[in-house]
Write a protein that holds these residues in place. Structure first.
Motif, PDB file in Angstrom:
ATOM      1  N   VAL A 173     -18.726  -9.354 112.176  1.00 24.22           N
ATOM      2  CA  VAL A 173     -19.119  -7.946 112.319  1.00 24.22           C
ATOM      3  C   VAL A 173     -17.598  -7.432 113.191  1.00 24.22           C
ATOM      4  CG1 VAL A 173     -20.249  -8.007 114.830  1.00 24.22           C
ATOM      5  CG2 VAL A 173     -21.207  -9.301 113.344  1.00 24.22           C
ATOM      6  N   HIS A 233     -33.504  -8.928 116.681  1.00 25.80           N
ATOM      7  CA  HIS A 233     -32.906  -7.398 116.418  1.00 25.80           C
ATOM      8  C   HIS A 233     -31.857  -7.189 116.862  1.00 25.80           C
ATOM      9  CE1 HIS A 233     -34.155  -3.222 116.234  1.00 25.80           C
ATOM     10  NE2 HIS A 233     -33.610  -3.080 117.938  1.00 25.80           N
ATOM     11  N   ILE A 234     -31.509  -7.418 117.966  1.00 26.88           N
ATOM     12  CA  ILE A 234     -29.930  -7.175 118.378  1.00 26.88           C
ATOM     13  C   ILE A 234     -28.170  -8.031 117.894  1.00 26.88           C
ATOM     14  CG2 ILE A 234     -28.222  -7.900 120.575  1.00 26.88           C
ATOM     15  CD1 ILE A 234     -30.132  -7.864 122.489  1.00 26.88           C
ATOM     16  N   ARG A 273     -28.802  -5.192 114.488  1.00 26.26           N
ATOM     17  CA  ARG A 273     -28.069  -4.613 114.768  1.00 26.26           C
ATOM     18  C   ARG A 273     -26.216  -4.538 114.859  1.00 26.26           C
ATOM     19  NH1 ARG A 273     -30.518   1.000 115.281  1.00 26.26           N
ATOM     20  NH2 ARG A 273     -32.986   0.242 114.738  1.00 26.26           N
ATOM     21  N   LEU A 274     -26.502  -5.493 114.803  1.00 24.68           N
ATOM     22  CA  LEU A 274     -24.613  -6.039 115.270  1.00 24.68           C
ATOM     23  C   LEU A 274     -23.525  -6.085 114.117  1.00 24.68           C
ATOM     24  CD1 LEU A 274     -23.928  -8.290 118.547  1.00 24.68           C
ATOM     25  CD2 LEU A 274     -23.788  -6.179 118.374  1.00 24.68           C
TER      26      LEU A 274
END
Lengths: 202, 202
Positions: free
Chosen positions: B157, B196-197, B200-201
């Motif tokens: 990430v 979700h977060i 997305r990362l």
């Protein structure tokens, strides 16, 4: 106004709705708050006493207690004062915080400005903190959540906007009790990581 | 072990390092904690008294005080107990929470499991909460942050992994004081928005 409530109508400030004051009362209030801020900046919040504030303002201690109720009430009034500027900024101030910028730019600016405001008054925020059980009952928090939800929706962000707004606000709220030795280093990094997360969501 | 520290070496549990106990002392401790949990589940945490627990376990009240120090100490021991299982789960349990799954799947599972654990003991977490000034000094929190940082790094990430880990942990910590009427509805939604977060990362 719970965190999962339907998006509200047009947002309006939650502080700044004080009953109208006579102009001398307003000036007096302003003098007390400005002087309290100056004393806190100079000597730290622990040193601020109601006696000291009264002496510095040339008023009786009773005047301060009648106005703010308690030392905690005075701290809350100081926090409300900066919350009022912040709300004015994101509801109707210039872009990118206020209307006119793309929603994601406004959301980035919202987090940065909130962290910047917090950074300038960490001891005050700690002293004015409400009991944990009331953490989510604060109108200003509901307004901030509604604002974030609105921007997420305008930006067409996928996902559960109220839950994401709750998550994002949790990030901004989390800095108040960072140990002092970490604050200076961490606040700019948390602001950058806020922007990183917000842009990833978009 | 500050939030911006360099990634630590291999992670080890922060609870579960109690000095070895004689087996009867360990059984006694287990009996006290199990009984306390049962009483809390039955009548709520407010109803739990040291006298009531002593009577239910057939021991003297002094035994409980010697063991846990105070009512708050008993609550902390109960929280430590579930934290110990949680740590064992993410450090060495089966995938996807434990080793063997892709890092993002482990991170998703970490948040979901932490929220699930919290959901099962909200009144206890509230009663055992440390003073706000100590919030970030808890070894278990440092371990969780280090675990998140490690998974973010393994997943490649982008961004500031320690700051992102701080942000993500803030989300998981934020549920403890959600009003009771929102908890049931919000916890599954916060778990979904966590996923979700995190995705997305990645």
């Amino acid at each position: 106004m719970d965190p999962i409530g339907a998006p509200p109508g047009p947002l309006t400030p939650t502080v700044g709705l004080r009953p109208p004051e006579r102009s001398d009362a307003a000036r007096n209030r302003e003098l007390l708050l400005t002087t309290a801020r100056r004393l806190i900046e100079g000597d730290g919040i622990e040193s601020l006493t109601m006696d000291g504030l009264a002496a510095a303002c040339g008023v009786g201690k009773g005047t301060i207690f009648r106005r703010f109720g308690s030392r905690a009430g005075l701290f809350q009034a100081l926090v409300d004062d900066s919350e009022r500027s912040f709300q004015a900024g994101f509801l109707s101030g210039p872009p990118p915080l206020g209307p006119g910028a793309p929603p994601i730019e406004r959301l980035v600016a919202f987090g940065r400005e909130r962290l910047r405001t917090a950074a300038g008054q960490i001891p005050l925020l700690r002293a004015a903190e409400r009991p944990a059980a009331e953490r989510y009952a604060v109108p200003a928090r509901h307004l901030a959540a509604a604002h974030i939800r609105g921007l997420l929706a305008q930006a067409g962000v996928e996902g559960d906007a109220p839950a994401l707004a709750f998550d994002l606000l949790a990030i901004l709220d989390s800095v108040v009790w960072l140990p002092d030795e970490d604050l200076t280093v961490m606040l700019p990094r948390i602001a950058d990581s806020w922007e990183h997360i917000v842009r990833r969501l978009a």
